[in-house]
Design an enzyme around this catalytic site. Sequence first.
Site, PDB file in Angstrom:
ATOM      1  N   PHE A   1      12.622  24.492  40.020  1.00  0.00           N
ATOM      2  CA  PHE A   1      13.086  24.069  38.692  1.00  0.00           C
ATOM      3  C   PHE A   1      12.580  22.655  38.434  1.00  0.00           C
ATOM      4  CE2 PHE A   1      15.966  22.197  35.613  1.00  0.00           C
ATOM      5  CZ  PHE A   1      16.039  23.200  34.663  1.00  0.00           C
TER       6      PHE A   1
ATOM      7  N   ASP B   1       9.041  16.543  43.073  1.00  0.00           N
ATOM      8  CA  ASP B   1      10.104  16.455  42.072  1.00  0.00           C
ATOM      9  C   ASP B   1      11.386  16.081  42.814  1.00  0.00           C
ATOM     10  OD1 ASP B   1      12.279  16.944  40.427  1.00  0.00           O
ATOM     11  OD2 ASP B   1      11.452  18.768  39.540  1.00  0.00           O
TER      12      ASP B   1
ATOM     13  N   LYS C   1      18.222  11.842  37.085  1.00  0.00           N
ATOM     14  CA  LYS C   1      19.604  12.138  37.446  1.00  0.00           C
ATOM     15  C   LYS C   1      20.332  10.902  37.963  1.00  0.00           C
ATOM     16  CE  LYS C   1      19.484  17.186  38.119  1.00  0.00           C
ATOM     17  NZ  LYS C   1      20.490  17.554  37.109  1.00  0.00           N
TER      18      LYS C   1
END
Length: 403
Positions: A136, A221, A250
């Site tokens: 993702f 990532d 995040k």
Amino acid sequence: MTINRELFDDVMVPNYAPSAVIPVKGEGSRVRDQEGREYIDFAGGIAVNCLGHCHPALVGALKEQGEKIWHLSNVMTNEPALRLAKKLTDATFAEKVYFANSGAEANEAALKLARRWALDKFGAEKSQIISFNKGFHGRTFFTVTVGGQAAYSDGFGPKPGDIVHTDYNDLAAFEALISDSTCAVMMEPLQGEGGIVSPTAEFVKGVRELCDKHNALLIFDEVQTGVGRTGDLYAYQGLNVTPDILTTAKALGGGFPIGAMITTTEIAAHLKVGTHGSTYGGNPLACAVAEAAFDTVNTTVVLDGVKAKEQLFRELLNGINEKYNVFKEVRGKGLLLGGVVTEKYEGKAKEFLVEGIKQGVMSLVAGANVVRFTPSLVIPEADIREGMARFEKAVAAVVANNA
């Protein structure tokens, strides 16, 4: 005006299906809703609230910068952005930083940079991007196509081309796919949304070596794994494999929207003036809060504390599982953990989340078969124990419902 869950259905686009609970106040790892009910937060806003809610360092930075300057655009630079960039480069392999507003935007920038780097150095035929099934990488059309979950990218028309996928932790399949036409490989150093799957040492080392062999850039990532989540500042540091480009978001802002792409001077040079940009990227307000979060997390006390808290989480989850036998295994690293449900509860991970809310504990899922925990990195031991006591009641309820 009555603010409740029904208002959401009236005024919001229906792409989310939020809980009926509306939190209104958070402090540390505890949250209260409109009715005054308290919850222990093991969700952390999906691995975002790395210092919990309303941490004094973040509140102080927000107030201080809020009385100075909020926004300039990148027509000018600003002090908080430069300070944060210097700290990121000092603490990592990177030499250059690009700021964005989110993980998806940081990944978009990384993918565009990789394509431009390959075009400049090798020509238009070197454009293939390899990523991994169940990966993702965000919700822009480019990043969601690179992500390895077709359900998220289908149904929006023709997809960006020359993107292929293979299985995570299958080095032989990866080796068969990569070639001199590959410009970049994007991977999570621990798959999050795909089920909390750690890479084997052989796999991650092999991917790095094959990227070098074929002159392909390795993009990590670290949107979910970064800023202390695994017990290292960035997960690559615990894997002894260094990427060419890394993305972070995040937890970087501790709850304030910010993302960054970091890389080397040589690779960064291919994003020349005008090739990419962001109106809000590097916003001084965001960077000031992120600097405070980064400074707080990037300490031996906090990072070692994450490793200790992981062991407590595992111990308590295993204790619950000995009574109820709902998990096949608990996997992950640091405070990015997932309980993989047994065959009896396949497809029912969300039931544990729903029952948890009823018992006053917030958790997540990672797919249909994994209950995910991404709490504050500084959550007190007492809150871990209380939250797990509540989670045990939720597990008992799920077991009873499925008897």
